[in-house]
Scaffold this active site. Structure first.
Site, short mmCIF file in Angstrom:
data_model
loop_
_atom_site.label_atom_id
_atom_site.label_comp_id
_atom_site.label_asym_id
_atom_site.label_seq_id
_atom_site.Cartn_x
_atom_site.Cartn_y
_atom_site.Cartn_z
N CYS A 1 -0.07 14.35 6.12
CA CYS A 1 0.29 13.12 7.05
C CYS A 1 -0.94 13.05 7.82
O CYS A 1 -2.25 13.77 8.22
CB CYS A 1 1.15 12.92 8.08
SG CYS A 1 0.62 14.28 8.98
N GLN A 2 -1.44 11.90 8.90
CA GLN A 2 -2.99 11.22 9.26
C GLN A 2 -3.56 12.39 10.76
O GLN A 2 -4.33 12.95 10.95
CB GLN A 2 -2.78 10.09 9.87
CG GLN A 2 -3.51 9.37 8.76
CD GLN A 2 -3.28 8.11 9.07
OE1 GLN A 2 -2.21 7.68 10.62
NE2 GLN A 2 -2.94 6.72 8.16
#
Length: 89
Positions: free
Chosen positions: A84-85
């Protein structure tokens, strides 16, 4: 009957691989950049070919060759759990 085969990208220690196996697939190749996570994936899935490298530096021909070396003529599924970012660089 042959189980469908899978390449697991961004494999980590094998959560997605474990789920795919539970769903009736064989994980033939896993790709993971982090060497510690890659080593743990290999420990968890010793019959799978674990590649410790940057996915952007691996050619499709290299993956195809690894599949053929494992006796697979076709690839059925590609799965991936990209980070995920919040954790990506």
């Amino acid at each position: 009957m042959k189980r469908p085969n899978v390449i697991d990208l961004f494999a980590g220690v094998g959560g997605m691989s474990l789920g795919m196996e539970a769903a009736g697939f064989d994980v033939d190749i896993a790709v993971e950049l982090n060497p510690i996570h890659s080593a743990v994936h290999h420990f968890n899935f010793p019959y799978s070919s674990t590649v410790c490298d940057d996915i952007t530096k691996i050619s499709s021909l290299e993956l195809e060759s690894k599949l053929q070396n494992r006796g697979c003529s076709d690839l059925d599924v590609v799965v991936g759990g990209p980070p995920c970012q919040g954790f990506s660089q």
